[in-house]
Design a protein around this motif. Sequence first.
Motif, PDB file in Angstrom:
ATOM      1  N   ARG A   1       0.861  -1.186   0.000  1.00 43.87           N
ATOM      2  CA  ARG A   1       0.000   0.000   0.000  1.00 43.87           C
ATOM      3  C   ARG A   1       0.891   1.227   0.000  1.00 43.87           C
TER       4      ARG A   1
ATOM      5  N   ASP B   1       1.203   5.467  -2.166  1.00 42.04           N
ATOM      6  CA  ASP B   1       0.467   6.548  -2.822  1.00 42.04           C
ATOM      7  C   ASP B   1       1.106   6.833  -4.181  1.00 42.04           C
TER       8      ASP B   1
ATOM      9  N   HIS C   1      -4.358   6.248  -2.415  1.00 48.40           N
ATOM     10  CA  HIS C   1      -4.600   4.822  -2.220  1.00 48.40           C
ATOM     11  C   HIS C   1      -4.137   4.050  -3.448  1.00 48.40           C
TER      12      HIS C   1
ATOM     13  N   TRP D   1      -8.973  -2.506   1.129  1.00 47.10           N
ATOM     14  CA  TRP D   1      -8.567  -1.214   1.676  1.00 47.10           C
ATOM     15  C   TRP D   1      -9.759  -0.255   1.696  1.00 47.10           C
TER      16      TRP D   1
END
Length: 152
Positions: free
Chosen positions: A6, A8, A47, A98
């Motif tokens: 995870r 950005d 995300h 998520w």
Amino acid sequence: MLRLVRTDSDNQDFQSLVMLLDHYLAEIDDDEHAFYAQFNKVASLSHVVVAYLDDAPVGCGAFKPYAAETVEIKRMFVQPAHRGQGVARAVLAALEQWAAELGYAGCVLETGQRQAAAIALYQRSGYARTPNYGQYVGVENSVCLAKALARP
């Protein structure tokens, strides 16, 4: 072994994969590429999931808020040499998990009619066709899909 991270949109591996995705889409979308490109900016995506095999980035995807309880899946891509190995399915599942963890109830996405493998992946993953939304209303090549998420 597949490892999902995870992150950005500042992630360099994500940016490199998106460059490959954009090149691929320019080829298959041809004259329509400029229209789609304007909706696929990656700046400020909070995300993002990047998939790694043996520490090499092989796939990615992202989501952004679309409505109060819905996210839009964006920038799904797997390098051609790694397609058919479950990478896209794993990235998509990680994005959905998520989003659900953050309280979202559903996902929407848009893909092109020429992307039969992508459409098949999404349908196998529980997505169903929905009327074209937003900027895709009336766009013949666009295929829009949606899925309700299970709450954690």
